[in-house]
Design an enzyme around this catalytic site. Structure first.
Site, PDB file in Angstrom:
ATOM      1  N   SER A 672     -17.914 -12.149 -42.361  1.00 40.83           N
ATOM      2  CA  SER A 672     -17.868 -13.196 -41.342  1.00 40.83           C
ATOM      3  C   SER A 672     -17.213 -14.462 -41.860  1.00 40.83           C
ATOM      4  O   SER A 672     -16.893 -15.347 -41.077  1.00 40.83           O
ATOM      5  CB  SER A 672     -19.286 -13.518 -40.842  1.00 40.83           C
ATOM      6  OG  SER A 672     -20.043 -14.124 -41.863  1.00 40.83           O
ATOM      7  N   LYS A 715     -25.809 -19.873 -37.232  1.00 41.39           N
ATOM      8  CA  LYS A 715     -24.795 -20.488 -38.090  1.00 41.39           C
ATOM      9  C   LYS A 715     -24.404 -21.863 -37.552  1.00 41.39           C
ATOM     10  O   LYS A 715     -24.305 -22.852 -38.302  1.00 41.39           O
ATOM     11  CB  LYS A 715     -23.571 -19.584 -38.178  1.00 41.39           C
ATOM     12  CG  LYS A 715     -23.810 -18.348 -39.029  1.00 41.39           C
ATOM     13  CD  LYS A 715     -22.624 -17.397 -38.953  1.00 41.39           C
ATOM     14  CE  LYS A 715     -22.856 -16.180 -39.836  1.00 41.39           C
ATOM     15  NZ  LYS A 715     -21.811 -15.158 -39.640  1.00 41.39           N
TER      16      LYS A 715
END
Lengths: 827, 278
Positions: A672, A715
């Site tokens: 990611s 996040k």
């Protein structure tokens, strides 16, 4: 709904869901007004499971089909409701099935170490056990009474006297015959002897020696002859004793038969519909005839041994255990087929065990110590087992498969199965098995078993695959609300206000990781409801409010966020270097995620890149230091493919670059951060600083497309929390893949900051789009000549790579260059 | 009657000896008398072992072995030790004072040498040893020592029978009965034997009056015929646990001696003083 990104130079690209996202794209509210109730107390509570149509169909099929091997494996995440759904179906199915037989173990009179298994009609086991106890009690009275009768005693004395007299008579006759020769029969301490008599006394040696030799010789010969006759008498003694024993045994049997016949016949007639029991009672009768002494208690003064010692006999109560009934399975209180859940599926708990008793330090066992296992209890019905627990118990899985394969339960001690003991134990007769097994386990486990255990597919033909989430729609939200109402009611919780239910539904979306899905993890939902109810109580609320739900969520996070908060503190104090302002060449903020106690926390991390002349290698320092996982390494290797294809399709990539996650000391896994790594690399190549106010998440492919990642909400919030504590500047934000926009379910404080222009969330589809946001300049596209527009980021990158290629060429030796030219010429 | 000691002859560990020992222990405990276990080393066996061809046939092994005096004595000592040990174990925990003695001689003489005044001798007898039993009984009559002969255990009624001529001293008869009945079931049948003599009704009446103050129940019966057959019929009918007989009715005594297997206590003549001098 969205704002177009600023166009730079000649390259203006606009796409849906690309650019700075408006607040309404950052979450999906649940309209409480659509829930059509004020509190869950007014809503229906008939919903137990939702979103599991596939699983429901499968389990219905699996339960209904009666063929061999159609056992079920219910797979899915923990807490998804697999056991609840299976139990519901099994209870329904069991209610329509007849109650199975009772089972008992009985002593095997022919092969004592192999106890006999006998089935009785449901509920008859208790009566049979009681009847056998009564029979033994009656025998304990009737048999001693028969043996105390004068008739028996007289006949026994006759037999004993006959033996005694027979011996005495034989010896007496011999003695009389000897006496005619003036020889007497003497009893010595160990037997008999013949001695010459003088009058009434044994002849003295002096007198004997004084006899004429002929007389002495005659006496000695006569004694020798008499001794030979004694031999003949003694030879007869064992035979006489055997005959006496046989007569005594027959007498005992006759007396016993008279005492027990009517008792056992009465019981036989009561069980005449059960041939196995009648047969067993016949064996009991024969055995009692041979073991009547077990029913007799020694009496005071009974001269059973030398000088009146009573020979210790086995404890009668223990010996009579052979006539007990070990009622293994008793269905006297059952109204339907059994549904059993075995929480601790060890080998013994599954197939039963054989207990032992310690007697004078030695372990002994018998058929009464056979204990039922879960398979016995579930026989004729259903058994639910946790697959992981089953597989982690030694030999339990093998035992289950063996039972299913052979369709019978064979109780065998684990130590015996492992060959650890060689002493003879019991081998109970196996019990026929008719059971449907429902294994509950993780999805991985199902596929592993299918791949590696050839028997698994034959024995567990029905896969019941539970969904983790379901589609979110107005209709499903209503269903979900009814589920919340049902769970609140079933668990005795306060009613939930509809705004609270709406908040629960929004959280279900967040748990599902998508604004378009709802999590169906029942355990998590129940936990949220219970905790919300607690906080409502703590605040004296009659009904649970949305504030209570939010407080429960916040409190749970607070209980678990010690580590993330500590990490953030390190950043705030400058010990962990993560800038949230300014810009720098070859440095960006990536976003990692950590799972702690079932909760996800986003943690920003600095990613840096350095480039120099080289041979086209990308050095991932995480991988080199063995801190990078395989997926992470794959993501980095993709970057090389992107660079070569995008900037140097016709030239050698004469570059050497290093990439590193700064100040990370644990393993990094996942791809990611690969887009963030590429941004850092391109910044270093272009020598263009990128904004450190903006953090990035998203993976990238070789074409430069930014791809979706997981935990995007956490996040964003992790970075937001850091920025918020440092003070939001308005420049800060996060770049996410546009494919993740539909998954956004951000916290209210993040959305409020976005609405106030103090924080931004950008969605991008390509690396170029992200570059333009980070560098605040156009990325540039190739024109018809295949060149990037001058001054764009891509043009500067390409120029740098050209420079590296030229310098590499200059460094190359003539020998190295010749083959290259030769090869080029040949092409 | 009050015995100072109960002397039991222990020859072996057979069931008949065990039954005699159980009786001796019970009597010693009831009468608070000392129990003397007497092992007799038969002098005939020693004499025999000194003969040059002396040998033994084991029973039931039928194994033969040569014997000499030393071997015989060793064998007898071993048997005595074994019997003493088993006697000790049998009496462990019982409130009976006891001793164990070993004497050597012929059985009757050895027993006679070991007994003293106010001793009761208990011996076990085998069914086949009728003649020996009679000989022993006669010998103890001569010694004026009460002799109890016990055979193998048999089930009988919980009572004892005292058979005496109606001229026996009432006080002795009644006292004997009370003392023994405390062990033999507190129930006594008094049998007036040789009842052709006059006064038997008065004799029984005297006994009844004497027992009235005790806790012993009593019944009375007349046995006019003291032949073997009549005695057998009476015993088969009553089935007493013990028969007590006075030694001065030889015909009755012999009939009782033949009527095995009833335990028989023969009281010597001087212990049964004639009431009327008859």
């Amino acid at each position: 709904m969205w704002e177009a990104i600023v166009a730079y130079g000649e390259s203006i690209r606009v796409a849906p869901l690309v650019g700075r996202l408006s607040p309404d794209r950052l979450t999906r509210r649940c309209a409480a007004s659509a829930l059509m109730f004020d509190t869950t107390g007014q809503a229906g509570d008939d919903v137990e499971i939702i979103g599991q149509q596939r699983a429901t169909d499968a389990i219905g099929f699996g339960v209904a089909i009666a063929e061999e091997g159609y056992n079920l494996f219910a797979m899915g995440s923990e807490g998804i409701g697999r056991r609840t759904l299976a139990r519901r179906f099994l209870d329904q199915a069991a209610a329509s099935r007849r109650v199975p037989s009772d089972w008992c173990y009985l002593f095997n009179f022919h092969v004592p170490h192999r106890p006999r298994a006998i089935a009785l009609a449901a509920g008859r086991g208790v009566a049979f056990k009681r009847d056998m106890m009564r029979l033994v009690d009656d025998l304990r009275i009737g048999i001693p009474a028969a043996f105390e009768a004068d008739e028996y005693r007289t006949r026994r004395q006759e037999i004993e006297s006959e033996l005694s007299e027979r011996q005495e008579h034989a010896m007496h006759t011999l003695g009389e015959r000897a006496k005619q020769q003036n020889i007497g029969l003497l009893r010595t301490p160990a037997g008999f002897a013949f001695a010459p008599f003088a009058g009434d006394e044994v002849m003295s040696p002096d007198k004997f020696n004084a006899l004429p030799d002929d007389e002495k010789k005659r006496i000695e010969q006569a004694v020798a002859v008499l001794q030979g006759e004694v031999d003949l008498v003694i030879e007869q003694v064992p035979k006489w004793r055997r005959e006496a024993q046989h007569k005594l045994r027959e007498l005992d049997r006759q007396v016993t038969r008279g005492a027990i016949a009517s008792l056992i016949d009465e019981m036989k007639s009561a069980y005449q519909a059960m041939p196995a029991i009648v047969h067993y009672l016949g064996e009991v009768q024969e055995d009692v005839l041979d073991h009547a002494h077990l029913f007799l208690q020694p009496k005071e003064g009974e001269p059973a041994g030398a000088l009146g010692f009573v020979v210790a006999r086995p404890d009668a109560a223990d010996a009579l255990r052979r006539y007990e009934v070990n009622l293994l399975i008793d269905h006297c209180a059952s109204t339907s087929a059994p549904v059993v859940y075995e929480d601790h599926p060890t080998h013994d708990n599954l197939i039963g065990r054989i207990d032992h008793l310690s007697h004078l330090g030695a372990l002994t066992t018998d058929f009464t110590l056979i204990k039922a296992g879960a398979l016995h209890r579930a026989n004729g019905g259903y058994l639910i087992l946790d697959a992981l627990k089953l597989l982690t118990q030694p030999l339990a899985w093998d035992a289950l498969k063996r039972a299913l394969r052979s369709r019978e339960v064979q109780t065998e001690p684990l130590a015996q199965a492992l060959g650890l003991i060689s002493t003879q134990s019991l081998e109970p007769e196996p019990i026929p098995l008719d059971v449907k097994i429902v294994l509950i386990g993780q999805r991985d486990l199902y596929y592993l078993l299918h791949a590696w255990d050839p028997e698994f597919g034959k024995l567990f033909k029905v896969a019941v695959d539970f969904e983790d989430d379901m589609e979110r729609s107005a209709e499903s939200e209503l269903h979900y609300a009814r589920l919340v109402a049902a769970m609140a009611h079933k668990n005795g919780l306060r009613p939930f206000e509809r705004t609270a239910v709406a908040r629960v539904i929004e959280q279900a979306s967040r748990t599902a990781g998508s604004a378009e899905r709802l999590s169906v993890e029942m355990s998590q939902l129940l936990q949220l409801l219970v905790e919300s109810n607690y906080w409502a109580g703590a605040r004296n609320h009659l009904a649970v409010t949305s504030d209570d739900v939010q407080h429960a969520l916040d409190a749970r996070l607070h209980r678990l966020d010690r580590v993330p908060v500590h990490v953030r503190d390190e950043m705030l104090h400058g010990r962990l270097l993560v800038a949230t302002e300014g810009d720098r060449v070859g440095q960006v903020n990536g976003l990692s995620v950590a799972e702690l106690g079932g909760e996800l926390f986003g943690i920003p991390v600095r990613i840096t890149a350095r480039v120099r002349l080289g041979s086209g290698s990308l050095v991932d320092i995480e991988r080199e230091s063995q801190l990078g996982g395989r997926i992470h390494s794959k993501g980095v290797l993709i970057l090389a493919g992107y660079l070569a294809a995008h900037y140097a399709p016709k030239k050698p990539l004469s570059l050497s670059a290093t990439l590193v996650f700064e100040q990370t000391y644990g393993t990094i896994e996942g791809d990611s951060a690969s887009s963030a790594e590429l941004y850092a690399l391109l910044s270093a190549l272009a020598d263009v600083p990128l904004s450190n106010s903006i953090a990035i998440t998203g993976s990238v492919n070789q074409h430069g497309d930014v791809q979706a990642v997981g935990a995007v909400n956490e996040k964003i919030e992790g970075y937001f929390d850091l920025c918020k504590q440092r003070g939001l500047t308005g420049d800060q934000g996060v770049i996410v893949p546009s494919a993740n926009v539909s998954q956004l379910m951000l916290r209210d404080d993040v959305i409020e900051a976005v609405a106030a222009g103090r924080f931004s969330v950008y969605a991008v589809q390509t690396i170029d789009q992200g570059l333009e946001i980070l560098a605040a300049m156009a990325s540039g596209t190739r024109n018809e000549l295949g060149r990037f527009a001058a001054g764009t980021l891509n043009a500067r990158i390409e120029e740098r790579l050209d420079e590296f290629a030229e310098r590499a060429r200059a460094f190359a030796t003539p020998r190295e260059r010749r083959p290259q030219r030769h090869d080029a010429g040949r092409k | 009657m009050s015995f100072r000691r109960v002397v039991i002859a222990l020859e072996d560990t057979s069931s008949s000896t065990a039954a005699a020992l159980a009786t001796a222990i019970g009597l010693a405990r009831t009468m608070e008398a000392e129990l003397v276990g007497l092992f007799i080393e038969d002098s005939d066996l020693i004499e025999f072992a000194a003969l040059p061809f002396a040998g033994e046939i084991g029973f039931p092994s039928a194994a033969r072995r040569a014997l000499d005096v030393e071997a015989m004595e060793r064998s007898l000592r071993a048997q005595a030790r074994r019997i003493r040990r088993e006697l000790g174990e049998r009496l462990a925990g019982q409130p009976v004072k006891w001793t164990f003695e070993v004497v050597r001689g012929r059985t009757v003489a050895a027993l006679a040498s070991a007994v003293a005044e106010r001793d009761l001798v208990v011996i076990s007898v085998r069914r086949s040893a009728l003649r020996a039993r009679a000989e022993i009984a006669r010998a103890f009559e001569t010694l004026c020592v009460p002799l109890l002969m016990v055979g193998e255990s048999h089930q009988r009624n919980s009572m004892m029978a005292v058979i005496a001529p109606p001229h026996a001293a009432v006080s002795d008869i009644a006292d004997d009965a009370v003392a023994l009945a405390r062990y033999y079931g507190r129930s006594v049948l008094f049998v007036a034997a040789d009842a052709e003599r006059p006064h038997w009704a008065a004799w029984l009446q005297d006994i009844a009056e004497r027992l009235a103050a005790s806790d012993i129940s009593s019944r009375f019966r007349v046995l006019a015929d003291t032949t073997r057959g009549a005695v057998d019929r009476m015993l088969a009918e009553e089935r007493p646990r013990l028969v007590v007989a006075l030694a001065h009715l030889p015909q009755l005594r012999n009939a009782l001696l033949d009527a095995l297997p009833y335990p028989l206590l023969v009281l010597p003549q001087d212990a049964a003083r004639a009431q009327d001098g008859g």
